[in-house]
Design a protein around this motif. Sequence first.
Motif, PDB file in Angstrom:
ATOM      1  N   SER A 146    -151.441  16.023 -91.510  1.00 35.93           N
ATOM      2  CA  SER A 146    -151.412  15.407 -90.189  1.00 35.93           C
ATOM      3  C   SER A 146    -150.646  16.333 -89.244  1.00 35.93           C
ATOM      4  O   SER A 146    -149.960  17.255 -89.674  1.00 35.93           O
ATOM      5  CB  SER A 146    -150.749  14.036 -90.257  1.00 35.93           C
ATOM      6  N   GLN A 147    -150.796  16.071 -87.942  1.00 34.57           N
ATOM      7  CA  GLN A 147    -150.180  16.974 -86.969  1.00 34.57           C
ATOM      8  C   GLN A 147    -148.652  16.949 -87.030  1.00 34.57           C
ATOM      9  O   GLN A 147    -147.997  17.861 -86.537  1.00 34.57           O
ATOM     10  CB  GLN A 147    -150.656  16.628 -85.563  1.00 34.57           C
ATOM     11  N   VAL A 148    -148.107  15.879 -87.601  1.00 30.81           N
ATOM     12  CA  VAL A 148    -146.654  15.847 -87.760  1.00 30.81           C
ATOM     13  C   VAL A 148    -146.281  15.943 -89.235  1.00 30.81           C
ATOM     14  O   VAL A 148    -145.157  15.681 -89.616  1.00 30.81           O
ATOM     15  CB  VAL A 148    -146.044  14.569 -87.138  1.00 30.81           C
ATOM     16  N   LYS A 163    -148.048  25.861 -82.264  1.00 34.53           N
ATOM     17  CA  LYS A 163    -148.174  24.439 -81.971  1.00 34.53           C
ATOM     18  C   LYS A 163    -148.923  23.796 -83.125  1.00 34.53           C
ATOM     19  O   LYS A 163    -149.776  24.436 -83.732  1.00 34.53           O
ATOM     20  CB  LYS A 163    -148.960  24.265 -80.660  1.00 34.53           C
ATOM     21  N   ASN A 166    -154.542  20.687 -85.427  1.00 33.02           N
ATOM     22  CA  ASN A 166    -155.206  19.437 -85.779  1.00 33.02           C
ATOM     23  C   ASN A 166    -156.181  19.646 -86.943  1.00 33.02           C
ATOM     24  O   ASN A 166    -157.384  19.643 -86.771  1.00 33.02           O
ATOM     25  CB  ASN A 166    -155.931  18.902 -84.537  1.00 33.02           C
TER      26      ASN A 166
END
Lengths: 309, 448
Positions: A146-148, A163, A166
């Motif tokens: 996941s993105q986090v 960054k 995704n």
Amino acid sequence: MSVKKVSGNKSVSYARYGYLFILPFFVVYAIFTLYPQMLTIYNSFFEYYRDGLTIVGPNFVGMKNYVALFTKNSSGYIPLFKFLGNTVWLWLLGAVPQFVIAMMLAIFFTSTRLNIRGQQFFKTVIYMPNLIMASAFSMLFFALFSQVGPINQLLVEMGVIDKAFNFLGVRVTVQSLIALMNFLMWFGNTTILLMAGIQGIDESLFESARLDGSNATQVFFNITMPLLMPIFIYVLITSMIGGIQMFDVPQVLTNGIGTPNNTSMTLIMYLNNFLGTSKNYGMAGAVSVLLFIITAILSTFVFKTINKK
Amino acid sequence: MKKLLSISLALLMGLTAVGCSNSTPSNSASPAPAEGGEGKVLNVWTWNTEFWGFLGKYYADEVVDEYTLKKGDVTIKRTTYPSDDGAYQNALDEALLNQATAADDDKIDLFLAEADYIVKYTNSDATMDVKSIGVTDFSNTYQYTVQAASDAKGTVKGVSFQCCPAALIYRRSIAQDVIGTDDPAAVQAAVADWDKFNQVAADAKDKGYYMIATTNATYRVYSNNTTSPWVKDNKLSIDPNIEKWMDQSEEFVKNGYTAYTSNIWGDEATSEMFGSGKTMCYFGPAWYFNFSMTNAQDKEKGCFGDWAICQGPQPFFWGGTWMLAATGTDNPEMVADIMNTFINNEEVCEGLVKNEAQFSNNQKINNKYASDPTFGNEFLGGQNDTAIFAELAKNIKFQNVTQYDQLCNEGLQKYFTEFLDGEVATREDAINNFKDFIKNKYPSITVE
């Protein structure tokens, strides 16, 4: 062991005991497999679904469900073909490395020249991922990527990307992750089956080949592979049937919608969409019947072509 | 060994027999106390633990475990399925269709439903008239909660324990930085309509913040202000206001006003609620910040007290959890008792407002706290949220709802997100994917 001989024509047939012993399988098969299969085929000719708490049908509609399956949808393609393509592609992505690696490992482990120590340990370890439920495994990857999630955190911290990426929204990464998971889950299983196959080959054949001065490649292509063929075909076909039925990994990883743009939507996920909400037995039945036919054709095809040699 | 086994088996059988003979007469001999006809098990179906928590705290005598409560000699059992992708609805439908043949103790007695699909159940025979079992006093509840729980003929089938006007929930410290004030009235003036809201979003971007955590955060504001239902005469249509949401989302992604494009419940969006988050605005009713913003309430990583609410660009309401009485329940009295407790028991309603930061479904209690100058919500830095919600509750109109709303809302957001993420070429493609999804899920709906 003594074989009982009975004089004259009145031979005692022991065959009936044999039938008795295999009876349980056929009974179970008939109740839990054959009957539902027939029911599925039967239902595929009916309009039969739920609209909320109202049950619609069953009304006989002939081939209407099949026609609907071959009709273009709002996006302008025939879903069945697209999802069949997805399924085959996703299977290939995972299966090709799976067979290459499994074959290599099987040869290493069975080689009397290498004589790798701790085989039992390695065999257990490579088989391990198969013990985890596919959906749990998929959930794990969902959280990891996941993105986090930890993978992104790690990559950002190491400066690989600036960054969070995704992973679960981009076609290439989603498909790669699905292939990776299928690979991880199944290469151990394939390795063990192929090893069993190789161990079944007479060791003296390898020995004489080596004495005649053939190198490893020659041994592989001229001795191992031809003699392993029956087992190899079996493993290939089971993998293919498993691949056609691919469901839990992409379903969980993509929240059931085959992100992005339906590129990870497999046939069974498509089938599941009919069943989950509206219990659309008619359409789901039609998809199942086609799936059955496709699987049958593929199996025969592969079996025939490989067996010819 | 064999002997021992047979003896113990015999003993066991004897015991069972005694057990039976003990209980049977006592049941038949002492005829019905007040609630003699009532079953011993009350089955409650939910998709989360919000209401279950209140049921344990304000109604039951004893919390046995996560899934079991005790009230008198009745055991209250919880059955929970996740809401996502209609899983809860699917399981519930299955169980309700089998309700007639289920054993009394397995029958659903009370189940929860959300605004997105409540009409499916109120308009069916699976729910029953609650007035017939003794829930008759709706004088203090909000009108829309009664309307939502009524069928087409006006028969009331359930009640809600909450009223759900929604607000814009903002981070005080970020508002201070971006707008120059954290006073709710001043912030409201700055975000009074969507144009102003977008302007503030640009300012927030300049200061290094995000206006919203995900583009899906504003979805409910738009979808609750539509002028047409998702499905009319079995035809799917996309309301102009949903199109406006798409416009805004596209612009927000392009300009970098949003942190993510993900699901609002996902880890991405909720991680922005931590103290380290850079997101200024969330949207939701009372249950959103007291039940779903747990990251913000986190003792160590959160930012408890750094929040406040104001109406926001457009008034809306979101969800609400209704309790519906299942037809065939063997505990009608207890079902009615639970319903009455959560709407008319002033002590319980006060508890919900005071201790749980809920906006209860009892106007009298809400108004009491709304006008109490000493009352405030710690999480919102002492702001009296009840006063704001009491005002917002007046706007709520329960309209344009269909039984298909959950999957339409979820599906549209999922498929449009793919477009925002750049993997679907055009908006039309995303909408077509959505239409195909609905067509597969609901054969009765036609899409063009």
